[in-house]
Design a protein around this motif. Sequence first.
Motif, PDB file in Angstrom:
ATOM      1  N   ALA A  20      -1.948 -11.288   3.474  1.00 31.07           N
ATOM      2  CA  ALA A  20      -1.715 -10.538   2.277  1.00 31.07           C
ATOM      3  C   ALA A  20      -1.717  -9.120   2.809  1.00 31.07           C
ATOM      4  N   TYR A  21      -2.545  -8.737   3.513  1.00 28.62           N
ATOM      5  CA  TYR A  21      -2.768  -7.267   3.984  1.00 28.62           C
ATOM      6  C   TYR A  21      -1.497  -6.821   4.758  1.00 28.62           C
ATOM      7  N   LEU A  22      -1.225  -7.663   5.573  1.00 25.61           N
ATOM      8  CA  LEU A  22       0.117  -7.608   6.572  1.00 25.61           C
ATOM      9  C   LEU A  22       1.102  -7.320   5.682  1.00 25.61           C
ATOM     10  N   ILE A  23       1.269  -8.037   4.781  1.00 27.74           N
ATOM     11  CA  ILE A  23       2.453  -7.956   3.764  1.00 27.74           C
ATOM     12  C   ILE A  23       2.511  -6.490   3.107  1.00 27.74           C
ATOM     13  N   GLY A  24       1.162  -6.048   2.740  1.00 32.13           N
ATOM     14  CA  GLY A  24       0.862  -4.790   2.134  1.00 32.13           C
ATOM     15  C   GLY A  24       1.327  -3.787   3.286  1.00 32.13           C
ATOM     16  N   GLN A  25       1.092  -3.780   4.463  1.00 36.25           N
ATOM     17  CA  GLN A  25       1.337  -3.054   5.460  1.00 36.25           C
ATOM     18  C   GLN A  25       2.601  -2.685   5.734  1.00 36.25           C
ATOM     19  N   TRP A  26       3.393  -3.908   5.692  1.00 39.68           N
ATOM     20  CA  TRP A  26       4.867  -4.105   6.158  1.00 39.68           C
ATOM     21  C   TRP A  26       5.556  -3.191   5.053  1.00 39.68           C
ATOM     22  N   LEU A  27       5.193  -3.424   3.580  1.00 41.55           N
ATOM     23  CA  LEU A  27       5.923  -2.706   2.496  1.00 41.55           C
ATOM     24  C   LEU A  27       5.598  -1.550   2.655  1.00 41.55           C
ATOM     25  N   ASP A  60       5.105   0.528   5.469  1.00 37.51           N
ATOM     26  CA  ASP A  60       6.028   0.896   6.431  1.00 37.51           C
ATOM     27  C   ASP A  60       7.424   1.142   5.764  1.00 37.51           C
ATOM     28  N   ARG A  61       7.894  -0.216   5.189  1.00 40.36           N
ATOM     29  CA  ARG A  61       9.243  -0.027   4.682  1.00 40.36           C
ATOM     30  C   ARG A  61       9.671   1.119   3.877  1.00 40.36           C
ATOM     31  N   ALA A  62       8.439   1.637   3.106  1.00 35.95           N
ATOM     32  CA  ALA A  62       8.753   2.479   1.975  1.00 35.95           C
ATOM     33  C   ALA A  62       8.527   4.040   2.566  1.00 35.95           C
ATOM     34  N   GLY A  63       8.495   3.988   3.827  1.00 39.84           N
ATOM     35  CA  GLY A  63       8.210   5.252   4.327  1.00 39.84           C
ATOM     36  C   GLY A  63       7.032   5.613   4.538  1.00 39.84           C
ATOM     37  N   ARG A  64       6.097   5.001   4.530  1.00 41.55           N
ATOM     38  CA  ARG A  64       4.592   5.283   4.729  1.00 41.55           C
ATOM     39  C   ARG A  64       4.071   6.197   3.476  1.00 41.55           C
ATOM     40  N   ARG A  65       4.834   5.940   2.274  1.00 40.94           N
ATOM     41  CA  ARG A  65       4.550   6.706   1.020  1.00 40.94           C
ATOM     42  C   ARG A  65       3.009   6.244   0.704  1.00 40.94           C
ATOM     43  N   PRO A  66       2.179   7.261   0.063  1.00 36.03           N
ATOM     44  CA  PRO A  66       0.854   6.993  -0.353  1.00 36.03           C
ATOM     45  C   PRO A  66       0.884   5.923  -1.710  1.00 36.03           C
ATOM     46  N   LEU A  67       1.724   6.131  -2.191  1.00 40.22           N
ATOM     47  CA  LEU A  67       1.838   5.263  -3.749  1.00 40.22           C
ATOM     48  C   LEU A  67       1.953   3.812  -3.206  1.00 40.22           C
ATOM     49  N   VAL A  68       2.482   3.463  -2.182  1.00 37.59           N
ATOM     50  CA  VAL A  68       2.622   2.253  -1.725  1.00 37.59           C
ATOM     51  C   VAL A  68       1.326   1.706  -0.958  1.00 37.59           C
ATOM     52  N   ASN A  69       0.442   1.246  -1.559  1.00 36.77           N
ATOM     53  CA  ASN A  69      -1.004   1.133  -0.951  1.00 36.77           C
ATOM     54  C   ASN A  69      -1.244  -0.228  -0.571  1.00 36.77           C
ATOM     55  N   PRO A  70      -1.440  -0.459   0.965  1.00 37.56           N
ATOM     56  CA  PRO A  70      -1.499  -1.904   1.288  1.00 37.56           C
ATOM     57  C   PRO A  70      -2.663  -2.604   0.584  1.00 37.56           C
ATOM     58  N   VAL A  71      -3.725  -2.088   0.339  1.00 40.20           N
ATOM     59  CA  VAL A  71      -5.038  -2.618  -0.251  1.00 40.20           C
ATOM     60  C   VAL A  71      -4.492  -3.121  -1.634  1.00 40.20           C
TER      61      VAL A  71
END
Lengths: 244, 124
Positions: free
Chosen positions: A31-38, A40-51
């Motif tokens: 689940a965390y890796l999916i969060g990380q992947w998203l 990264d895909r979102a340009g590492r925008r802080p609003l897309v938080n992996p946690v």
Amino acid sequence: MITDVIEPAIQDVWVYLTARPLVWLTVTIAAYLIGQWLFDRAGRRPLVNPVAIAVVLLVALLMVTGTDYQTYFDGAQFVHFLLGPATVALAVPLFQNFAQVRRAALPMLAALVAGSVTAILSAVGLAMLFGVSLETSRSLASKSVTMPIAMGITEQIGGIPSLTAVVVMITGIIGAMVVTPLMDLLRIGDWRARGFAVGVASHGIGTARAFQVNEIAGTFAGIAMALNGIATAIMVPLLIVLLD
Amino acid sequence: MIAAMMGLLACQLAGELLARLLNLPVPGPVLGTILLFLVLVARGRIPDTLRDVSRTLLANLSLLFVPAGVGIIQHLDRLRGEWLGIATAVFGSTVLTMVVAVLVFRGVSRLTGADAAASDEGRA
């Protein structure tokens, strides 16, 4: 016909596996890796938080499969356990950047005291202003501190430790999301100050965000997190008397 | 890697023991951080494996909060009832804390000349 054989077999395997740590440990990391992947895909925008993404996915999975939290945590606790050694590991960047840290001793001390008191009083004060129950309000007092410390403090003052764990996580996510736009808005270019502020306000998740942006910011965030753990542990029992 | 992990765990364990024995309000892992720092100062350098393990742990720090975070599932009723108050308190307090901390840091940094030292460092 063949499904008559396979379905009970799958059922058995499922029952077997879900009662063991392996599944929930694997699923947590996935689940965390999916969060990380998203992220990264979102340009590492802080609003897309992996946690946040991982937690939402896992909560949904537990609900769908009817798994209780204790069963889940029995598996995921191996990840949870690493919070301790990770806290100890902060000594490494601290040592590496110590010359710079020592020069900023006074600003850090002042920001620590001001930030720590603000975090405690404003959380409990705002909660009470909004009519939140006393038990819940007390569980918010140590929300800016890293999880193992915060849960200990809450236990001491009669809050609900597991609720504190949740609030700590939410605080961390908010801090990680808000810090970059907020600091840009305030026109703060000083990485030390940016890092320290996010570490005081939102502990390890804020620190993780700071390390993503800049190593000096990460180091100062880590120090702020460690110091704020100590400061809050001392101050909450004293300040909570004022708010009663 | 095993030796480095052992080092981290040993510092944490020593920290937990100190906190219990001396009845300190400081959590074990934080004392462990201070202990490891003192060990590094005494040795004067960081072993390569410890550097790698620490970097890996810190780079993935946010993963470690996930299991406890999923505990939100146990508190959905409470959150449903008090969500506005909790959300306002947590959001407001987090932003306020960051603003206060960063302004105090910058203010004191400017007053004490810690700024000049930092910019010297930047140039060097």
